[in-house]
Scaffold this motif. Structure first.
Motif, PDB file in Angstrom:
ATOM      1  N   ILE A  39     -15.973 -29.069   0.355  1.00 59.16           N
ATOM      2  CA  ILE A  39     -15.368 -28.336  -0.974  1.00 59.16           C
ATOM      3  C   ILE A  39     -14.666 -29.170  -1.802  1.00 59.16           C
ATOM      4  O   ILE A  39     -13.692 -29.770  -1.303  1.00 59.16           O
ATOM      5  N   ASN A  41     -11.972 -29.276  -4.253  1.00 58.43           N
ATOM      6  CA  ASN A  41     -10.811 -28.519  -4.616  1.00 58.43           C
ATOM      7  C   ASN A  41     -10.089 -29.078  -6.038  1.00 58.43           C
ATOM      8  O   ASN A  41      -9.232 -29.619  -5.926  1.00 58.43           O
ATOM      9  N   HIS A  83     -10.332 -19.460  -5.001  1.00 60.33           N
ATOM     10  CA  HIS A  83     -11.421 -20.420  -5.070  1.00 60.33           C
ATOM     11  C   HIS A  83     -12.474 -20.334  -3.829  1.00 60.33           C
ATOM     12  O   HIS A  83     -13.865 -20.354  -4.136  1.00 60.33           O
ATOM     13  N   VAL A  87     -16.732 -19.887  -4.462  1.00 58.65           N
ATOM     14  CA  VAL A  87     -17.319 -21.158  -4.368  1.00 58.65           C
ATOM     15  C   VAL A  87     -18.042 -21.196  -2.951  1.00 58.65           C
ATOM     16  O   VAL A  87     -19.233 -21.618  -2.613  1.00 58.65           O
ATOM     17  N   GLN A  94     -17.795 -25.660  -8.048  1.00 56.46           N
ATOM     18  CA  GLN A  94     -16.631 -25.744  -7.551  1.00 56.46           C
ATOM     19  C   GLN A  94     -15.664 -26.325  -8.859  1.00 56.46           C
ATOM     20  O   GLN A  94     -14.448 -26.002  -8.746  1.00 56.46           O
ATOM     21  N   SER A  97     -14.582 -23.443 -11.272  1.00 56.22           N
ATOM     22  CA  SER A  97     -13.716 -22.760 -10.409  1.00 56.22           C
ATOM     23  C   SER A  97     -12.327 -23.238 -10.391  1.00 56.22           C
ATOM     24  O   SER A  97     -11.110 -22.822 -10.502  1.00 56.22           O
ATOM     25  N   GLY A 304     -19.168 -30.736  -2.749  1.00 51.33           N
ATOM     26  CA  GLY A 304     -19.457 -30.219  -4.053  1.00 51.33           C
ATOM     27  C   GLY A 304     -20.574 -29.333  -4.230  1.00 51.33           C
ATOM     28  O   GLY A 304     -20.971 -28.577  -5.222  1.00 51.33           O
TER      29      GLY A 304
END
Length: 310
Positions: A39, A41, A83, A87, A94, A97, A304
């Motif tokens: 992920i 972020n 988030h 996602v 991602q 967002s 991602g």
């Protein structure tokens, strides 16, 4: 010149660099866990800002900085949850967002701080440095390492613990597998969404605490956009660490030294160095170091990329 040399070797300067490194260590360590699980972020800055705001809000209402710190962690978790829904559950982009969360957090905290806290920026219950008996009296090292806020000691401990979890435990193995080959992890019956959710929530809590460390241990109040891009610096720091939590400590101190230098140059009022240049130092250093590190590091293979069970 003598003034600048004295600055670099002063105890106050090094202690300041250590203090400024704390939010970077916390945010970057959490981001390492999130990215290891696949992920990305980008919303780290927004989570830090929300954590700074909710920490001040909780500390102001209760008069207890420890509850304020908990509020900061929950503020980061709240944004991380948004988030996650976008996602992980919905398979959304991602990057989009994360950017939306950054903009939303900036607007929301600005509005709510003016409505709830006002514009006078009054001090709230906050953390004072903890002087460890005996150790804090050691020349040079005492004030630098053993007279810091609770966030400093927690950041060091968290980096070590999360590193052990990531590389020496089954949950850590699941996080790494979710970021490298989620299909293989799914084939052995482990839930990819649950694995990524736990990593993202850890990241949100750490980012929220990073923001809380600014508001409760440095400025003692909330100021609009007070994180000042530290979330983006932490994102670059993750790449420089090559996705290792413990590396975040030393590299964060390196980046924070530039931040401390910028502040001290302004305080010393060095006429030959415009304050605008000093403010640029941390971000310029981030770009330079990132430029070299980005070519050497290899991100997790599935970073991602959304995962949907086939």
């Amino acid at each position: 010149m003598d003034t600048l040399v004295d600055l670099f070797i002063s105890t106050a300067f090094i202690a300041s660099a250590m203090r400024l490194a704390v939010p970077l260590i916390l945010a970057a360590t959490g981001e390492v866990i999130s990215e290891r699980a696949g992920i990305l972020n980008i919303g780290l800055e927004g989570m830090m800002l929300m954590g700074a705001f909710t920490a001040v809000l909780a500390a102001d209402f209760t008069g207890n900085p420890w509850i304020g710190a908990l509020g900061g962690a929950l503020g980061g978790v709240a944004l991380a949850s948004i988030h996650g829904v976008i996602v992980i559950n919905w398979g959304g982009n991602q990057v989009v967002s994360g950017l939306a969360l950054n903009l939303g957090a900036l607007g929301l905290t600005t509005y709510l701080s003016r409505k709830i806290l006002g514009t006078e920026q009054a001090e709230v219950a906050h953390f004072e440095p903890i002087h460890i008996p005996g150790l804090s009296d050691i020349p040079f090292l005492g004030p630098v390492l053993f007279a810091q806020s609770p966030f400093f000691y927690f950041a060091l401990a968290a980096a070590g613990v999360l590193s052990l979890v990531l590389f020496r435990s089954r949950p850590g193995l699941a996080w790494r597998a979710a970021g490298e080959d989620p299909d293989a992890l799914d084939s052995v019956g482990t839930s990819i969404p649950l694995t990524r959710w736990t990593a993202l929530l850890v990241c949100g809590a750490m980012a929220g605490l990073g923001g809380a460390s600014i508001s409760l241990a440095q400025l003692f109040t909330f100021i609009e956009n007070m994180t000042g891009g530290r979330g983006f610096i932490a994102l670059a720091l993750v790449i420089v660490t090559r996705w290792r939590p413990t590396w975040a400590v030393g590299i964060a101190v390196f980046f924070a030294t530039a931040d401390a230098l910028a502040l001290r140059i302004q305080a010393l009022d060095v006429a030959s160095i415009p304050y605008q240049i000093s403010l640029m130092l941390p971000l310029v250093l981030t770009l330079v170091v990132y430029g070299f590190a980005a070519r050497a590091g290899r991100p997790p293979a599935a970073l991602g990329r959304p995962w949907i069970k086939s």
